[in-house]
Motif scaffolding. Structure first.
Motif, PDB file in Angstrom:
ATOM      1  N   SER A 116      -1.038   9.686  14.548  1.00 21.69           N
ATOM      2  CA  SER A 116      -0.723   9.799  13.306  1.00 21.69           C
ATOM      3  C   SER A 116      -0.903   8.698  12.250  1.00 21.69           C
ATOM      4  O   SER A 116      -0.597   7.774  12.976  1.00 21.69           O
ATOM      5  CB  SER A 116       0.715   9.571  13.478  1.00 21.69           C
ATOM      6  N   GLU A 117      -2.021   8.827  11.036  1.00 18.74           N
ATOM      7  CA  GLU A 117      -2.346   7.271  10.735  1.00 18.74           C
ATOM      8  C   GLU A 117      -1.096   7.195   9.915  1.00 18.74           C
ATOM      9  O   GLU A 117      -1.534   6.073   9.731  1.00 18.74           O
ATOM     10  CB  GLU A 117      -3.285   8.699   9.563  1.00 18.74           C
ATOM     11  N   ALA A 118       0.059   8.196   9.587  1.00 17.46           N
ATOM     12  CA  ALA A 118       1.238   7.625   8.855  1.00 17.46           C
ATOM     13  C   ALA A 118       1.563   6.361   9.962  1.00 17.46           C
ATOM     14  O   ALA A 118       1.927   5.134   8.899  1.00 17.46           O
ATOM     15  CB  ALA A 118       2.473   8.609   8.514  1.00 17.46           C
ATOM     16  N   ARG A 119       2.019   6.596  11.027  1.00 20.46           N
ATOM     17  CA  ARG A 119       2.370   6.065  11.699  1.00 20.46           C
ATOM     18  C   ARG A 119       1.059   4.339  11.964  1.00 20.46           C
ATOM     19  O   ARG A 119       1.956   3.858  12.565  1.00 20.46           O
ATOM     20  CB  ARG A 119       2.591   6.548  12.827  1.00 20.46           C
ATOM     21  N   ASP A 120      -0.311   4.420  12.262  1.00 19.99           N
ATOM     22  CA  ASP A 120      -0.796   3.852  12.602  1.00 19.99           C
ATOM     23  C   ASP A 120      -0.857   3.053  11.383  1.00 19.99           C
ATOM     24  O   ASP A 120      -0.649   1.722  10.882  1.00 19.99           O
ATOM     25  CB  ASP A 120      -2.231   4.304  12.368  1.00 19.99           C
ATOM     26  N   ARG A 121      -0.410   3.341  10.134  1.00 19.55           N
ATOM     27  CA  ARG A 121      -0.713   2.717   8.571  1.00 19.55           C
ATOM     28  C   ARG A 121       1.152   1.643   8.461  1.00 19.55           C
ATOM     29  O   ARG A 121       1.302   0.260   8.310  1.00 19.55           O
ATOM     30  CB  ARG A 121      -0.368   2.848   7.074  1.00 19.55           C
ATOM     31  N   LEU A 122       2.421   2.276   8.932  1.00 26.51           N
ATOM     32  CA  LEU A 122       3.288   1.571   9.305  1.00 26.51           C
ATOM     33  C   LEU A 122       3.030   0.402  10.280  1.00 26.51           C
ATOM     34  O   LEU A 122       3.904  -0.749  10.164  1.00 26.51           O
ATOM     35  CB  LEU A 122       4.615   2.267   9.775  1.00 26.51           C
ATOM     36  N   LEU A 123       3.063   0.291  11.392  1.00 25.39           N
ATOM     37  CA  LEU A 123       2.879  -0.283  12.160  1.00 25.39           C
ATOM     38  C   LEU A 123       1.619  -1.656  11.908  1.00 25.39           C
ATOM     39  O   LEU A 123       2.200  -2.785  11.958  1.00 25.39           O
ATOM     40  CB  LEU A 123       2.365   0.297  13.833  1.00 25.39           C
ATOM     41  N   ARG A 124       0.805  -1.460  11.155  1.00 26.07           N
ATOM     42  CA  ARG A 124      -0.339  -2.635  10.908  1.00 26.07           C
ATOM     43  C   ARG A 124       0.232  -2.949   9.593  1.00 26.07           C
ATOM     44  O   ARG A 124       0.707  -4.543   9.385  1.00 26.07           O
ATOM     45  CB  ARG A 124      -2.056  -1.480  10.121  1.00 26.07           C
ATOM     46  N   THR A 125       0.789  -2.207   8.502  1.00 23.88           N
ATOM     47  CA  THR A 125       1.835  -2.962   7.880  1.00 23.88           C
ATOM     48  C   THR A 125       2.676  -4.012   8.114  1.00 23.88           C
ATOM     49  O   THR A 125       2.956  -5.718   7.668  1.00 23.88           O
ATOM     50  CB  THR A 125       2.643  -2.014   6.747  1.00 23.88           C
TER      51      THR A 125
ATOM     52  N   GLN B  98       3.050   2.479   2.278  1.00 19.86           N
ATOM     53  CA  GLN B  98       3.193   3.748   1.189  1.00 19.86           C
ATOM     54  C   GLN B  98       3.549   5.258   1.729  1.00 19.86           C
ATOM     55  O   GLN B  98       2.746   6.304   2.033  1.00 19.86           O
ATOM     56  CB  GLN B  98       2.003   3.577   0.267  1.00 19.86           C
ATOM     57  N   VAL B  99       4.761   4.876   2.418  1.00 15.03           N
ATOM     58  CA  VAL B  99       5.172   6.508   3.158  1.00 15.03           C
ATOM     59  C   VAL B  99       7.067   6.313   2.701  1.00 15.03           C
ATOM     60  O   VAL B  99       7.474   5.472   2.164  1.00 15.03           O
ATOM     61  CB  VAL B  99       5.183   6.484   4.948  1.00 15.03           C
ATOM     62  N   THR B 100       7.219   7.454   3.328  1.00 14.79           N
ATOM     63  CA  THR B 100       8.755   7.249   3.061  1.00 14.79           C
ATOM     64  C   THR B 100      10.170   6.995   4.270  1.00 14.79           C
ATOM     65  O   THR B 100       9.044   6.383   5.636  1.00 14.79           O
ATOM     66  CB  THR B 100       9.112   8.420   2.794  1.00 14.79           C
ATOM     67  N   ARG B 101      11.144   6.443   3.889  1.00 18.21           N
ATOM     68  CA  ARG B 101      12.250   5.711   4.779  1.00 18.21           C
ATOM     69  C   ARG B 101      12.013   7.420   6.269  1.00 18.21           C
ATOM     70  O   ARG B 101      12.071   6.640   6.724  1.00 18.21           O
ATOM     71  CB  ARG B 101      13.428   6.093   4.211  1.00 18.21           C
ATOM     72  N   ALA B 102      11.996   8.545   5.485  1.00 13.45           N
ATOM     73  CA  ALA B 102      11.678   9.562   7.206  1.00 13.45           C
ATOM     74  C   ALA B 102      10.850   9.458   7.587  1.00 13.45           C
ATOM     75  O   ALA B 102      10.965   9.867   8.950  1.00 13.45           O
ATOM     76  CB  ALA B 102      12.152  10.793   5.776  1.00 13.45           C
ATOM     77  N   THR B 103       9.422   9.231   6.410  1.00 10.79           N
ATOM     78  CA  THR B 103       8.346   9.257   8.180  1.00 10.79           C
ATOM     79  C   THR B 103       8.632   8.725   8.500  1.00 10.79           C
ATOM     80  O   THR B 103       8.083   8.163   9.944  1.00 10.79           O
ATOM     81  CB  THR B 103       6.937   8.680   6.651  1.00 10.79           C
ATOM     82  N   LEU B 104       9.105   6.646   7.949  1.00  8.81           N
ATOM     83  CA  LEU B 104       9.415   5.668   9.292  1.00  8.81           C
ATOM     84  C   LEU B 104       9.755   6.258  10.279  1.00  8.81           C
ATOM     85  O   LEU B 104       9.797   5.835  11.431  1.00  8.81           O
ATOM     86  CB  LEU B 104       9.897   4.005   8.519  1.00  8.81           C
ATOM     87  N   TYR B 105      11.114   6.706   9.970  1.00  9.25           N
ATOM     88  CA  TYR B 105      12.483   7.391  11.180  1.00  9.25           C
ATOM     89  C   TYR B 105      11.782   8.490  12.568  1.00  9.25           C
ATOM     90  O   TYR B 105      11.982   8.358  13.229  1.00  9.25           O
ATOM     91  CB  TYR B 105      13.619   7.547  10.157  1.00  9.25           C
ATOM     92  N   ARG B 106      10.869   8.878  11.631  1.00  9.93           N
ATOM     93  CA  ARG B 106      10.452   9.536  12.775  1.00  9.93           C
ATOM     94  C   ARG B 106       9.741   9.400  13.135  1.00  9.93           C
ATOM     95  O   ARG B 106       9.631   9.928  14.811  1.00  9.93           O
ATOM     96  CB  ARG B 106       9.695  11.209  11.549  1.00  9.93           C
TER      97      ARG B 106
END
Length: 198
Positions: free
Chosen positions: A11-20, A43-51
């Protein structure tokens, strides 16, 4: 971690969260940084983080797992380079000294994390201890190949010098700290190779 919703691709969103999270945790500390800040900067939602991460602790553990992979990779490269055992110890000390000199260096991610999670029962504390046990075992094996005498004392000495250099590198001239660490490792190798106690 692979999420099935992305058809087996990371997941690109997961990678971005982890890098951030990794950038902010390392620069500012873990407890000082809230989920809202990470979500906003990634630049993601809380729901994306918790997913991807059920809570902040899981995000911290993922951050430490990435740091662990980086150190293992760095150490593995040195060990696999075909150097003599003493030169492998020297190469590892050079690599550590170079890391201290990098812009934005703020010490050891693991020591920083355990300072904020002192409870031995916490998952973060256990992750730090596991990483450090692996590192000490790896250095012990290198020193055992340098000289047949018991390598534990020399390896512990190396790790303590490394920890001191990581701390001093945040406070003083990193060039001087790196050079002092490497000089100390060279003396330690000479003492160990001679069969004397460190």
């Amino acid at each position: 971690m692979v999420n099935s919703e992305f058809e087996g691709r990371p997941s690109e969103a997961r990678d971005r969260l982890l890098r951030t999270a990794a950038r902010i945790f390392y620069a500012e500390g873990i407890r000082a940084v809230g989920i809202d800040r990470i979500v906003a900067e990634a630049q993601v939602t809380r729901a994306t983080l918790y997913r991807h991460f059920p809570g902040k602790e899981e995000l911290v553990l993922a951050y430490l797992a990435e740091a662990d992979r980086a150190v293992r990779g760095q150490t593995g490269t040195v060990v696999a380079a075909g150097l003599t055992p003493a030169d492998a110890v020297r190469a590892l000390s050079r690599s550590i000294a170079e890391g201290i000199r990098l812009p934005g260096f703020r010490g050891c991610a693991f020591l920083n994390a355990v300072a904020e999670h002192p409870d031995p029962g916490s998952a973060v504390h256990r992750a730090v201890v596991a990483h450090r046990r692996w590192f000490l075992d790896t250095v012990t094996e290198l020193f055992a190949q340098v000289h047949e005498k018991p390598a534990g004392p020399a390896a512990r000495h190396f790790v303590m010098m490394r920890d001191g250099a990581m701390t001093a590198g945040c406070l003083f001239d990193p060039e001087l700290v790196g050079d002092t660490f490497r000089d100390g490792v060279e003396k330690l190798l000479q003492v160990h190779a001679a069969g004397d106690p460190p």
